[in-house]
Design a protein around this motif. Structure first.
Motif, PDB file in Angstrom:
ATOM      1  N   HIS A  72       0.807  -1.217   0.000  1.00  0.00           N
ATOM      2  CA  HIS A  72       0.000   0.000   0.000  1.00  0.00           C
ATOM      3  C   HIS A  72       0.839   1.265   0.000  1.00  0.00           C
ATOM      4  O   HIS A  72       0.404   2.318   0.430  1.00  0.00           O
ATOM      5  N   CYS A  73       2.084   1.165  -0.499  1.00  0.00           N
ATOM      6  CA  CYS A  73       2.921   2.380  -0.628  1.00  0.00           C
ATOM      7  C   CYS A  73       2.417   3.154  -1.847  1.00  0.00           C
ATOM      8  O   CYS A  73       1.950   2.559  -2.813  1.00  0.00           O
ATOM      9  N   GLY A  74       2.599   4.461  -1.819  1.00  0.00           N
ATOM     10  CA  GLY A  74       2.301   5.241  -3.014  1.00  0.00           C
ATOM     11  C   GLY A  74       3.497   5.168  -3.964  1.00  0.00           C
ATOM     12  O   GLY A  74       4.642   5.347  -3.561  1.00  0.00           O
ATOM     13  N   TYR A  75       3.223   4.872  -5.211  1.00  0.00           N
ATOM     14  CA  TYR A  75       4.286   4.791  -6.221  1.00  0.00           C
ATOM     15  C   TYR A  75       4.104   5.859  -7.288  1.00  0.00           C
ATOM     16  O   TYR A  75       2.981   6.043  -7.805  1.00  0.00           O
ATOM     17  N   ALA A  76       5.200   6.498  -7.655  1.00  0.00           N
ATOM     18  CA  ALA A  76       5.131   7.498  -8.725  1.00  0.00           C
ATOM     19  C   ALA A  76       4.751   6.823 -10.048  1.00  0.00           C
ATOM     20  O   ALA A  76       3.958   7.366 -10.831  1.00  0.00           O
ATOM     21  N   ASP A 105      -0.021  16.540  -8.254  1.00  0.00           N
ATOM     22  CA  ASP A 105       0.651  17.289  -7.182  1.00  0.00           C
ATOM     23  C   ASP A 105       1.466  16.342  -6.308  1.00  0.00           C
ATOM     24  O   ASP A 105       2.579  16.654  -5.904  1.00  0.00           O
ATOM     25  N   TRP A 106       0.909  15.156  -6.044  1.00  0.00           N
ATOM     26  CA  TRP A 106       1.653  14.202  -5.204  1.00  0.00           C
ATOM     27  C   TRP A 106       2.965  13.817  -5.889  1.00  0.00           C
ATOM     28  O   TRP A 106       4.014  13.751  -5.232  1.00  0.00           O
ATOM     29  N   ILE A 107       2.910  13.584  -7.179  1.00  0.00           N
ATOM     30  CA  ILE A 107       4.143  13.202  -7.891  1.00  0.00           C
ATOM     31  C   ILE A 107       5.174  14.320  -7.759  1.00  0.00           C
ATOM     32  O   ILE A 107       6.353  14.088  -7.472  1.00  0.00           O
ATOM     33  N   MET A 108       4.729  15.547  -7.955  1.00  0.00           N
ATOM     34  CA  MET A 108       5.678  16.675  -7.880  1.00  0.00           C
ATOM     35  C   MET A 108       6.192  16.888  -6.463  1.00  0.00           C
ATOM     36  O   MET A 108       7.379  17.122  -6.244  1.00  0.00           O
ATOM     37  N   GLU A 109       5.287  16.796  -5.495  1.00  0.00           N
ATOM     38  CA  GLU A 109       5.694  17.077  -4.103  1.00  0.00           C
ATOM     39  C   GLU A 109       6.664  16.034  -3.565  1.00  0.00           C
ATOM     40  O   GLU A 109       7.503  16.344  -2.725  1.00  0.00           O
ATOM     41  N   THR A 110       6.548  14.800  -4.026  1.00  0.00           N
ATOM     42  CA  THR A 110       7.424  13.753  -3.501  1.00  0.00           C
ATOM     43  C   THR A 110       8.698  13.605  -4.338  1.00  0.00           C
ATOM     44  O   THR A 110       9.571  12.809  -4.008  1.00  0.00           O
ATOM     45  N   ALA A 111       8.790  14.361  -5.422  1.00  0.00           N
ATOM     46  CA  ALA A 111      10.005  14.292  -6.264  1.00  0.00           C
ATOM     47  C   ALA A 111      11.074  15.211  -5.680  1.00  0.00           C
ATOM     48  O   ALA A 111      10.782  16.076  -4.847  1.00  0.00           O
ATOM     49  N   ASP A 112      12.297  15.018  -6.130  1.00  0.00           N
ATOM     50  CA  ASP A 112      13.373  15.915  -5.707  1.00  0.00           C
ATOM     51  C   ASP A 112      13.118  17.296  -6.324  1.00  0.00           C
ATOM     52  O   ASP A 112      13.015  17.420  -7.553  1.00  0.00           O
ATOM     53  N   ALA A 113      13.022  18.287  -5.461  1.00  0.00           N
ATOM     54  CA  ALA A 113      12.575  19.602  -5.919  1.00  0.00           C
ATOM     55  C   ALA A 113      13.562  20.216  -6.923  1.00  0.00           C
ATOM     56  O   ALA A 113      13.158  20.954  -7.833  1.00  0.00           O
ATOM     57  N   THR A 114      14.844  19.900  -6.782  1.00  0.00           N
ATOM     58  CA  THR A 114      15.834  20.519  -7.661  1.00  0.00           C
ATOM     59  C   THR A 114      15.938  19.801  -9.002  1.00  0.00           C
ATOM     60  O   THR A 114      15.919  20.418 -10.064  1.00  0.00           O
ATOM     61  N   THR A 115      16.029  18.454  -8.933  1.00  0.00           N
ATOM     62  CA  THR A 115      16.335  17.723 -10.167  1.00  0.00           C
ATOM     63  C   THR A 115      15.092  17.203 -10.888  1.00  0.00           C
ATOM     64  O   THR A 115      15.144  16.905 -12.074  1.00  0.00           O
ATOM     65  N   GLY A 116      13.997  17.040 -10.144  1.00  0.00           N
ATOM     66  CA  GLY A 116      12.810  16.440 -10.769  1.00  0.00           C
ATOM     67  C   GLY A 116      12.860  14.919 -10.756  1.00  0.00           C
ATOM     68  O   GLY A 116      12.020  14.261 -11.381  1.00  0.00           O
ATOM     69  N   ARG A 117      13.827  14.340 -10.008  1.00  0.00           N
ATOM     70  CA  ARG A 117      13.881  12.877  -9.906  1.00  0.00           C
ATOM     71  C   ARG A 117      12.663  12.403  -9.093  1.00  0.00           C
ATOM     72  O   ARG A 117      12.427  12.887  -7.980  1.00  0.00           O
ATOM     73  N   LEU A 118      11.917  11.462  -9.656  1.00  0.00           N
ATOM     74  CA  LEU A 118      10.687  11.020  -8.988  1.00  0.00           C
ATOM     75  C   LEU A 118      11.017  10.150  -7.772  1.00  0.00           C
ATOM     76  O   LEU A 118      12.099   9.567  -7.689  1.00  0.00           O
ATOM     77  N   LEU A 119      10.029  10.056  -6.890  1.00  0.00           N
ATOM     78  CA  LEU A 119      10.206   9.287  -5.659  1.00  0.00           C
ATOM     79  C   LEU A 119      10.683   7.866  -5.976  1.00  0.00           C
ATOM     80  O   LEU A 119      10.028   7.129  -6.718  1.00  0.00           O
ATOM     81  N   VAL A 120      11.827   7.498  -5.382  1.00  0.00           N
ATOM     82  CA  VAL A 120      12.390   6.165  -5.660  1.00  0.00           C
ATOM     83  C   VAL A 120      11.764   5.177  -4.676  1.00  0.00           C
ATOM     84  O   VAL A 120      11.781   5.431  -3.464  1.00  0.00           O
ATOM     85  N   PRO A 121      11.195   4.077  -5.159  1.00  0.00           N
ATOM     86  CA  PRO A 121      10.579   3.117  -4.232  1.00  0.00           C
ATOM     87  C   PRO A 121      11.612   2.568  -3.252  1.00  0.00           C
ATOM     88  O   PRO A 121      12.798   2.446  -3.604  1.00  0.00           O
ATOM     89  N   ILE A 139      12.453   3.836 -15.905  1.00  0.00           N
ATOM     90  CA  ILE A 139      11.039   3.608 -16.253  1.00  0.00           C
ATOM     91  C   ILE A 139      10.168   4.765 -15.765  1.00  0.00           C
ATOM     92  O   ILE A 139       9.036   4.918 -16.210  1.00  0.00           O
ATOM     93  N   HIS A 140      10.721   5.576 -14.880  1.00  0.00           N
ATOM     94  CA  HIS A 140       9.937   6.750 -14.451  1.00  0.00           C
ATOM     95  C   HIS A 140       9.692   7.727 -15.608  1.00  0.00           C
ATOM     96  O   HIS A 140       8.802   8.576 -15.524  1.00  0.00           O
ATOM     97  N   LEU A 141      10.462   7.554 -16.673  1.00  0.00           N
ATOM     98  CA  LEU A 141      10.172   8.370 -17.870  1.00  0.00           C
ATOM     99  C   LEU A 141       8.744   8.129 -18.356  1.00  0.00           C
ATOM    100  O   LEU A 141       8.134   9.011 -18.965  1.00  0.00           O
ATOM    101  N   TYR A 142       8.235   6.923 -18.080  1.00  0.00           N
ATOM    102  CA  TYR A 142       6.902   6.547 -18.580  1.00  0.00           C
ATOM    103  C   TYR A 142       5.784   7.300 -17.838  1.00  0.00           C
ATOM    104  O   TYR A 142       4.623   7.201 -18.204  1.00  0.00           O
ATOM    105  N   VAL A 143       6.183   8.053 -16.812  1.00  0.00           N
ATOM    106  CA  VAL A 143       5.208   8.891 -16.094  1.00  0.00           C
ATOM    107  C   VAL A 143       5.123  10.282 -16.747  1.00  0.00           C
ATOM    108  O   VAL A 143       4.081  10.930 -16.731  1.00  0.00           O
ATOM    109  N   LEU A 144       6.233  10.709 -17.316  1.00  0.00           N
ATOM    110  CA  LEU A 144       6.344  12.126 -17.702  1.00  0.00           C
ATOM    111  C   LEU A 144       5.397  12.553 -18.837  1.00  0.00           C
ATOM    112  O   LEU A 144       4.855  13.670 -18.776  1.00  0.00           O
TER     113      LEU A 144
END
Ligand SMILES: C[S@@+](CC[C@H](N)C(=O)[O-])C[C@H]1O[C@@H](n2cnc3c(N)ncnc32)[C@H](O)[C@@H]1O
Length: 504
Positions: A72-76, A105-121, A139-144
């Motif tokens: 039940h973790c949130g995944y980007a 918003d959740w994806i953006m808020e949990t990503a690295d604010a400087t680089t845009g790297r998405l939340l790593v599981p 594979i996080h590219l598939y979110v963008l």
């Protein structure tokens, strides 16, 4: 293969929810339910797409994210795939906007604010590949593309800016195009290549596809990893899709024909096949049918792109099909007409010539077909099973030798009728099933029984009739071509209420 894949999806849809994870794991899976939505729309399965979109609203976590299949973790990644589905349904379900914003918003808020790297599981989650390490973060590219699309649809530049920054991060920090890496499984590797294409990084995608091409066998098979003898079903379909999109139909066809042999009577595919196969080898996975649908639709579009030169943009007034149109459409002055599956637009061009004040829209799945149609006719590059027009947009709709290619015929008639105004005319011209064998046909092509198609039209609220007609030099009907025409009842209900897309 496509119809069977759709059958599998329907069989493994949980009642009033989403699609199951696998044939053995019957709980709804947000990620696949999300990205199945655009695929279902593209084959005219609007009601199921709506059900999925609505169920996902109820499955969203409080913080806006979506969980994976096993926890039940949130995944980007999973959240991004739901965004994809909701983007595709927003026209029909405007109330998705709030949950959609929350997810982005959740994806953006949990990503690295400087680089845009998405939340790593976290490690030890479903991203683990055992001795091979973890799934590539690439594979996080598939979110963008989903975030970028939401930015455009909602006119919210912060999502688009974020997607661009994040793309830069992955381009510079993640190995994306080398299939020989130990964690590059075709399934994940193809996510990356498809995303690169969608994000406009065609050269990088091409580099990746060249890298994997080296491993394709003469049979069409591509090993799941560069160093194993087994194949991953969905990875094969995904790579076929990317090859089609790059115009390499040879490799794509060969991958799909190899895969076709493994389709179970249920329409599903196990996750992998062959010696030591280790990716869901005895469970049918819900993400394989999604990419079968996408790949086959792309295969058909490619076929017409590549054969566009064989089609004509003019037609003689004496042609029986033209005569049938003139007979059944009447005066088109100041009327809106849609030519669905227009090819090079020979009928639209002819009708525009006869009725210069008619507003004609010509739609086709092949861009190559549309490219030389004169500007006086509005062109739309789109499939006809899910057209980007509101209900009741057109006074007349014609569909000539195109329905035979859409595979989901009843859904095609439903969609052609949806965009027709009450009192408007639908004219379909196509070939007679009884004459199949008279001409060469594509493997997916369907010809129609006169009465069966007539019944589909009647079932959709059309007052319909049919007749045999001439064609080309054959002036007297010889039974090959049939014209069906029908009038939509005044006050007829719509099939997908609430569609608020751009008007024609
Ligand atoms: C045989 S051509 C006929 C073109 C045109 N109606 C004519 O008669 O000249 C079939 C056309 O249908 C288009 N087509 C096939 N599947 C389609 C789909 N799902 N949605 C829209 N167009 C499609 C093809 O790209 C192609 O241009």
């Amino acid at each position: 293969m496509l119809e069977k894949a759709i059958k599998w999806i329907k069989t493994y849809t949980i009642s009033n929810q989403g699609v199951a994870v696998t044939s053995k794991r019957q709980i709804s899976y947000p990620e696949v339910t999300g990205y199945l939505i655009p695929a279902l729309l593209s084959v005219g399965e609007h009601d199921l797409a709506r059900q999925y979109a609505e169920w996902l609203v109820s499955a969203q976590k409080q913080d806006g994210s979506f969980y994976g299949a096993g926890d039940h973790c949130g995944y980007a990644f999973d959240t991004g795939q739901v965004i994809k589905g909701w983007n595709a349904m927003l026209d029909r379900l405007p109330r998705l906007e709030m949950p959609l914003r929350k997810a982005c918003d959740w994806i953006m808020e949990t990503a690295d604010a400087t680089t845009g790297r998405l939340l790593v599981p976290r490690t030890n989650t479903s991203w683990s590949l055992g001795r091979r390490g973890e799934v590539s973060e690439g594979i996080h590219l598939y979110v963008l593309p989903a975030l970028r699309d939401t930015g455009e649809i909602l006119n919210e530049p912060k999502y688009t800016r974020f997607a661009n920054r994040s793309l830069d991060y992955y381009l510079n920090n993640s190995p994306l195009a080398d299939f020989s890496q130990s964690n590059a499984m075709t399934h994940f590797f193809a996510y990356i290549q498809e995303a690169l294409l969608e994000l406009g990084c065609d050269d990088k995608a091409l580099e990746g596809m060249v890298s994997v091409s080296e491993y394709q066998q003469p049979t069409g098979a591509i090993p799941a990893y560069s160093d194993v003898p087994w194949v991953c079903s969905t990875g094969m379909a995904q790579l076929a899709l990317v090859w089609y999109r790059l115009g390499d139909s040879g490799r794509a066809d060969s991958a799909l024909s190899f895969l076709e042999k493994f389709q179970n009577p249920s329409g599903g595919f196990f996750g992998s096949y062959g010696v030591q196969a280790e990716y869901f080898p005895s469970e049918e996975i819900s993400w394989a049918p999604k990419f079968i649908i996408d790949a086959i639709q792309q295969k058909i579009a490619n076929h017409f792109d590549q054969t566009a030169d064989h089609y004509r943009s003019d037609i003689a007034i004496s042609d029986g099909r033209v005569q049938a149109l003139l007979r059944h459409l009447g005066d088109l002055t100041d009327k809106n007409l849609l030519d669905a599956g227009c090819g090079k637009g020979r009928y639209s061009i002819f009708l525009k010539h006869c009725f210069p004040n008619a507003n004609i829209t010509a739609l086709d799945i092949s861009l190559e077909m549309l490219k030389d149609i004169p500007n006086a006719i509005k062109t739309v590059h789109h499939g006809l099973l899910n057209m980007p027009f509101p209900d009741h947009s057109f006074d007349s709709v014609i569909c000539i030798e195109a329905l035979e290619h859409v595979i989901q015929i009843e859904q095609g008639i439903q969609e052609l009728t949806r965009v027709l105004a009450p009192g408007g005319k639908l004219v379909i011209i196509d070939k007679n099933h009884e004459k199949k064998g008279k001409l060469g046909v594509e493997p997916w092509e369907k010809w129609f029984e006169k009465d069966a198609l007539l019944q589909f039209m009647k079932n959709n609220g059309l007052d319909a009739l049919a007749e045999f007609i001439g064609y080309d030099q054959v002036l007297q009907p010889d039974g090959l071509f049939i014209c069906w025409w029908g009038t939509k009842a005044q006050g007829a209900s719509t099939f997908t209420q609430g569609f608020r897309g751009q008007g024609a």
